[in-house]
Design a protein around this motif. Sequence first.
Motif, mmCIF file in Angstrom:
data_model
loop_
_atom_site.group_PDB
_atom_site.id
_atom_site.type_symbol
_atom_site.label_atom_id
_atom_site.label_comp_id
_atom_site.label_asym_id
_atom_site.label_seq_id
_atom_site.Cartn_x
_atom_site.Cartn_y
_atom_site.Cartn_z
ATOM 1 N N VAL A 1 0.844 -1.198 0.000
ATOM 2 C CA VAL A 1 0.000 0.000 0.000
ATOM 3 C C VAL A 1 0.876 1.242 0.000
ATOM 4 C CG1 VAL A 1 -1.962 -1.076 1.180
ATOM 5 C CG2 VAL A 1 -0.187 0.050 2.532
ATOM 6 N N CYS B 1 -5.435 5.768 1.167
ATOM 7 C CA CYS B 1 -4.779 4.479 0.939
ATOM 8 C C CYS B 1 -4.900 4.103 -0.520
ATOM 9 C CB CYS B 1 -5.435 3.423 1.829
ATOM 10 S SG CYS B 1 -4.620 1.798 1.758
ATOM 11 N N TYR C 1 -4.462 2.326 10.208
ATOM 12 C CA TYR C 1 -3.761 1.361 9.373
ATOM 13 C C TYR C 1 -2.533 0.901 10.147
ATOM 14 C CZ TYR C 1 -6.321 3.444 5.419
ATOM 15 O OH TYR C 1 -7.295 3.905 4.565
ATOM 16 N N CYS D 1 -6.005 -2.133 0.287
ATOM 17 C CA CYS D 1 -6.759 -1.068 0.951
ATOM 18 C C CYS D 1 -8.217 -1.461 1.128
ATOM 19 C CB CYS D 1 -6.677 0.216 0.149
ATOM 20 S SG CYS D 1 -5.003 0.914 0.084
ATOM 21 N N LEU E 1 0.287 5.089 1.484
ATOM 22 C CA LEU E 1 -0.560 6.006 2.246
ATOM 23 C C LEU E 1 -0.059 7.423 2.015
ATOM 24 C CD1 LEU E 1 -0.678 4.012 5.623
ATOM 25 C CD2 LEU E 1 -2.274 3.882 3.704
#
Length: 184
Positions: free
Chosen positions: A138, A178, A159, A183, A140
């Motif tokens: 991911v 995200c 998260y 996500c 962010l």
Amino acid sequence: MRTLVFASIMLATTGAAQGINQVTLKYDDGSGVSGELIAFENDVFRIQASVGLIAIPAQDVSCIGSACPEETVLEVPSAPVRLTALDGAFSVSGNLIDFVDNEYVLATDIGEVRIDATLATCDGDGCVVPQPPLSRDVTLTNGATTIEGKLVRMENGAYIVNVDQLGEIRVDASIFDCDGDACP
């Protein structure tokens, strides 16, 4: 290597099954215990498990295995399958109970057997097609701040991300966007 692991599973399972009284007692929550059925008296199972001789009331469990008393047998929908090691060296047959965490869970004559789906091919009406794992990667972002890592879980509005050389970090999900397959 995968075949070796499958072979080890099969040898461990068949080794444990040398006693014809091998069973698995399964609770409603999916947990269970396997061992040799020593006796079934007064609606109580007595089995020799890896932790020793234990007694379990029949009303608390269902039984898997050919040694199970008829009135205690786990009702399994007819979903027969045959799992075969990728090199064809070993196979096991039974009724599919569940497919969880990329593992086939079978009810067999020797009790419950779990086989990693990546180690075997499946033949039969009950087969489930394993899904490739989703990428946990991911990104962010919050303005100029960018965090890249593997999403471990969501917890209390945050998260939890494993970032290389930093380990797990907690980030408030309400202030970061995200991006990535993992996500929510």
